[in-house]
Motif scaffolding. Structure first.
Motif, PDB file in Angstrom:
ATOM      1  N   ASN A  63      46.883  50.033  46.492  1.00  0.00           N
ATOM      2  CA  ASN A  63      47.434  49.011  47.232  1.00  0.00           C
ATOM      3  C   ASN A  63      46.519  48.060  48.385  1.00  0.00           C
ATOM      4  N   THR A  64      45.510  49.094  48.789  1.00  0.00           N
ATOM      5  CA  THR A  64      44.689  48.360  49.890  1.00  0.00           C
ATOM      6  C   THR A  64      43.809  47.316  49.033  1.00  0.00           C
ATOM      7  N   ILE A  65      43.233  47.899  47.920  1.00  0.00           N
ATOM      8  CA  ILE A  65      42.372  47.186  46.968  1.00  0.00           C
ATOM      9  C   ILE A  65      42.920  45.829  46.610  1.00  0.00           C
ATOM     10  N   LEU A  66      44.038  45.997  46.126  1.00  0.00           N
ATOM     11  CA  LEU A  66      44.812  44.817  45.483  1.00  0.00           C
ATOM     12  C   LEU A  66      44.965  43.611  46.748  1.00  0.00           C
ATOM     13  N   GLY A  67      45.362  44.185  47.881  1.00  0.00           N
ATOM     14  CA  GLY A  67      45.753  43.298  48.989  1.00  0.00           C
ATOM     15  C   GLY A  67      44.537  42.634  49.615  1.00  0.00           C
ATOM     16  N   PHE A  68      43.316  43.783  49.723  1.00  0.00           N
ATOM     17  CA  PHE A  68      42.004  42.907  49.866  1.00  0.00           C
ATOM     18  C   PHE A  68      41.528  41.669  49.100  1.00  0.00           C
ATOM     19  N   VAL A  69      41.564  42.295  47.952  1.00  0.00           N
ATOM     20  CA  VAL A  69      41.251  41.205  46.814  1.00  0.00           C
ATOM     21  C   VAL A  69      42.010  40.099  46.885  1.00  0.00           C
ATOM     22  N   THR A  74      42.555  34.514  47.875  1.00  0.00           N
ATOM     23  CA  THR A  74      43.309  33.170  48.692  1.00  0.00           C
ATOM     24  C   THR A  74      42.697  32.660  49.670  1.00  0.00           C
ATOM     25  N   PHE A  75      42.240  33.185  50.458  1.00  0.00           N
ATOM     26  CA  PHE A  75      41.086  32.232  51.560  1.00  0.00           C
ATOM     27  C   PHE A  75      40.337  31.526  50.841  1.00  0.00           C
ATOM     28  N   THR A  76      39.477  31.955  49.846  1.00  0.00           N
ATOM     29  CA  THR A  76      38.660  31.195  49.158  1.00  0.00           C
ATOM     30  C   THR A  76      38.944  29.852  48.555  1.00  0.00           C
ATOM     31  N   ILE A  77      40.438  29.847  47.764  1.00  0.00           N
ATOM     32  CA  ILE A  77      41.133  28.737  47.499  1.00  0.00           C
ATOM     33  C   ILE A  77      41.510  27.971  48.498  1.00  0.00           C
ATOM     34  N   ILE A  78      42.101  28.579  49.542  1.00  0.00           N
ATOM     35  CA  ILE A  78      42.543  27.479  50.400  1.00  0.00           C
ATOM     36  C   ILE A  78      41.430  26.859  51.619  1.00  0.00           C
ATOM     37  N   GLU A  79      40.207  27.517  51.476  1.00  0.00           N
ATOM     38  CA  GLU A  79      38.991  26.965  52.244  1.00  0.00           C
ATOM     39  C   GLU A  79      38.571  25.865  51.514  1.00  0.00           C
ATOM     40  N   VAL A 199      54.439  47.785  51.629  1.00  0.00           N
ATOM     41  CA  VAL A 199      54.500  46.205  51.857  1.00  0.00           C
ATOM     42  C   VAL A 199      53.418  45.964  53.053  1.00  0.00           C
ATOM     43  N   ILE A 200      53.461  46.720  54.040  1.00  0.00           N
ATOM     44  CA  ILE A 200      52.807  46.555  55.355  1.00  0.00           C
ATOM     45  C   ILE A 200      51.377  46.766  54.993  1.00  0.00           C
ATOM     46  N   SER A 201      50.882  47.901  54.122  1.00  0.00           N
ATOM     47  CA  SER A 201      49.717  48.230  53.635  1.00  0.00           C
ATOM     48  C   SER A 201      49.041  47.112  52.839  1.00  0.00           C
ATOM     49  N   ILE A 202      49.745  46.486  52.328  1.00  0.00           N
ATOM     50  CA  ILE A 202      49.271  45.359  51.161  1.00  0.00           C
ATOM     51  C   ILE A 202      49.059  44.074  52.163  1.00  0.00           C
ATOM     52  N   ILE A 203      49.905  43.782  53.281  1.00  0.00           N
ATOM     53  CA  ILE A 203      49.688  42.801  53.985  1.00  0.00           C
ATOM     54  C   ILE A 203      48.466  43.035  55.086  1.00  0.00           C
ATOM     55  N   SER A 204      48.320  44.213  55.558  1.00  0.00           N
ATOM     56  CA  SER A 204      47.106  44.586  56.289  1.00  0.00           C
ATOM     57  C   SER A 204      45.929  44.156  55.650  1.00  0.00           C
ATOM     58  N   SER A 205      45.866  44.837  54.329  1.00  0.00           N
ATOM     59  CA  SER A 205      44.599  44.837  53.588  1.00  0.00           C
ATOM     60  C   SER A 205      44.165  43.134  53.222  1.00  0.00           C
ATOM     61  N   PHE A 206      45.675  42.571  53.158  1.00  0.00           N
ATOM     62  CA  PHE A 206      45.379  41.133  52.744  1.00  0.00           C
ATOM     63  C   PHE A 206      44.728  40.225  53.769  1.00  0.00           C
ATOM     64  N   ALA A 207      45.444  40.517  54.903  1.00  0.00           N
ATOM     65  CA  ALA A 207      44.639  39.836  56.107  1.00  0.00           C
ATOM     66  C   ALA A 207      43.098  40.176  56.360  1.00  0.00           C
ATOM     67  N   ALA A 208      42.746  41.417  56.102  1.00  0.00           N
ATOM     68  CA  ALA A 208      41.313  41.989  56.186  1.00  0.00           C
ATOM     69  C   ALA A 208      40.532  41.250  55.185  1.00  0.00           C
ATOM     70  N   GLY A 209      41.019  40.971  53.849  1.00  0.00           N
ATOM     71  CA  GLY A 209      40.339  40.347  52.957  1.00  0.00           C
ATOM     72  C   GLY A 209      40.062  38.916  53.255  1.00  0.00           C
ATOM     73  N   GLY A 210      41.085  38.096  53.884  1.00  0.00           N
ATOM     74  CA  GLY A 210      40.946  36.788  54.277  1.00  0.00           C
ATOM     75  C   GLY A 210      39.944  36.776  55.394  1.00  0.00           C
ATOM     76  N   ILE A 211      40.019  37.548  56.463  1.00  0.00           N
ATOM     77  CA  ILE A 211      39.145  37.589  57.624  1.00  0.00           C
ATOM     78  C   ILE A 211      37.495  37.917  57.150  1.00  0.00           C
ATOM     79  N   ILE A 212      37.500  38.853  56.289  1.00  0.00           N
ATOM     80  CA  ILE A 212      36.038  39.121  55.934  1.00  0.00           C
ATOM     81  C   ILE A 212      35.501  37.878  55.221  1.00  0.00           C
ATOM     82  N   THR A 213      36.342  37.469  54.283  1.00  0.00           N
ATOM     83  CA  THR A 213      35.878  36.035  53.534  1.00  0.00           C
ATOM     84  C   THR A 213      35.718  35.086  54.271  1.00  0.00           C
TER      85      THR A 213
END
Length: 248
Positions: A63-69, A74-79, A199-213
Motif C-alpha cells: 500500500n505504501t508503494i502504490l500510494g507513493f507511486v 499525479t503530481f507530475t500530471i498536475i504540474e 486508507v490512511i496508509s495510502i493517503i500518507s504515502s500518496f502525499a509523500a510521493g507528491g511532495i518528493i516529486t
C-alpha cells in the motif's frame, strides 16, 4: 476540530506571509535559494519520517508503494497542466527574471493561484490527520510545510503582479489559499478519523510521493539556480533539523 482548521491555516498562511514580505522588502536571490534549500531538507525529512513511516505503520509495504507511486504520477500530471496554464514559476524566487519573462501571459496569475492551491491541499489534509486520536499537531510536518510555503508566496506574488493582478487581489487570493489549507486540514481530521488504516496508509504515502516529486521538479532546481553549491549544505541542515523535530 477548531485546532485542525487553525493549524492548517497556519501552514497555508505562510504563502500569505511570503506575499506580504515580497511587497514590503527585497530579499536577495541567494538568501531565497538558501531558504528554499533548507525547506527542501525539512520536507524530505517530513515525507520520510512522518508520512512514509506513518504509512508503513498503518498497513503493509504494498500500500505504501502504490500510494507513493500514485502521488508522484499525479503530481507530475498536475504540474504539467499547471505549467501550461502559466503557473510554472510559482516556486521561483528570481522575481526580476520573472518580470522580463514574456512567456508569462495574463492567464499566468490564475495558473499560479491554482498551482498554489493544489500544493496546499494534500499537505494540509495530512497535517489534519496528525491530530487524530487527540494527539498534538506534528510539528515536523507543520514546520516543513510552513518553511516551504514562504518562498512560494514570495515568488508567486511576483508572477501574479506581473500578470496584471492588483496587490489587493493578490492578498485576497492568498487569504483564500489560507482558508483552503485550513479546510483541508479539517477535512483530514474529520473524515479520516475512523478511516481504515489501509486508507490512511495510502493517503500518507500518496502525499509523500507528491511532495518528493514536487521537490525534484520545482524546488531544488530553483534553489541551486539561486543559491549555488552551498544549497547542498542548507538542504542537509534541513534534514538534520527534521530529525531533531521528529524526536522532540
Amino acid at each position: 476540530m477548531g485546532s485542525a482548521f487553525f493549524w492548517g491555516a497556519v501552514s497555508g498562511g505562510a504563502v500569505l506571509l511570503g506575499a506580504i514580505i515580497s511587497m514590503i522588502i527585497h530579499i536577495p536571490r541567494k538568501i531565497l535559494g538558501f531558504i528554499i534549500a533548507f525547506g527542501v531538507g525539512v520536507l524530505i525529512g517530513a515525507a520520510t519520517f512522518e508520512l512514509l513511516q506513518e504509512s508503513l505503520e498503518k498497513s503493509e509495504l504494498t500500500n505504501t508503494i502504490l500510494g507513493f507511486v500514485a502521488g508522484a504520477v499525479t503530481f507530475t500530471i498536475i504540474e504539467a497542466i499547471i505549467t501550461r496554464k502559466g503557473g510554472k514559476h510559482r516556486k521561483r524566487s528570481n522575481a526580476h527574471e520573472l518580470q522580463n519573462d514574456s512567456s508569462e501571459e495574463s492567464g499566468g496569475g490564475l495558473g499560479i493561484f491554482i498551482g498554489t492551491v493544489m500544493d496546499a491541499i494534500p499537505e494540509s489534509i495530512m497535517l489534519g490527520t496528525t491530530l487524530i486520536g487527540g494527539k498534538g499537531v506534528s510539528m515536523l510536518l507543520l514546520i516543513a510545510i510552513f518553511i516551504s510555503n514562504i518562498p512560494e508566496g514570495l515568488s508567486s506574488t511576483a508572477g501574479m503582479l506581473k500578470s496584471g493582478q492588483s496587490k489587493g487581489k493578490v492578498i485576497g487570493l492568498f487569504v483564500a489559499v489560507t482558508v483552503v489549507a485550513g479546510l483541508s486540514a479539517l477535512f483530514g481530521y474529520v473524515f479520516l478519523d475512523h478511516a481504515n488504516p489501509a486508507v490512511i496508509s495510502i493517503i500518507s504515502s500518496f502525499a509523500a510521493g507528491g511532495i518528493i516529486t514536487m521537490i525534484g521538479a520545482t524546488m531544488m532546481p530553483e534553489a541551486y539556480e539561486d543559491g549555488g553549491a552551498l544549497v547542498g549544505l542548507f538542504t542537509a541542515a534541513g534534514v538534520i533539523t527534521s530529525i531533531l523535530l521528529d524526536h522532540l
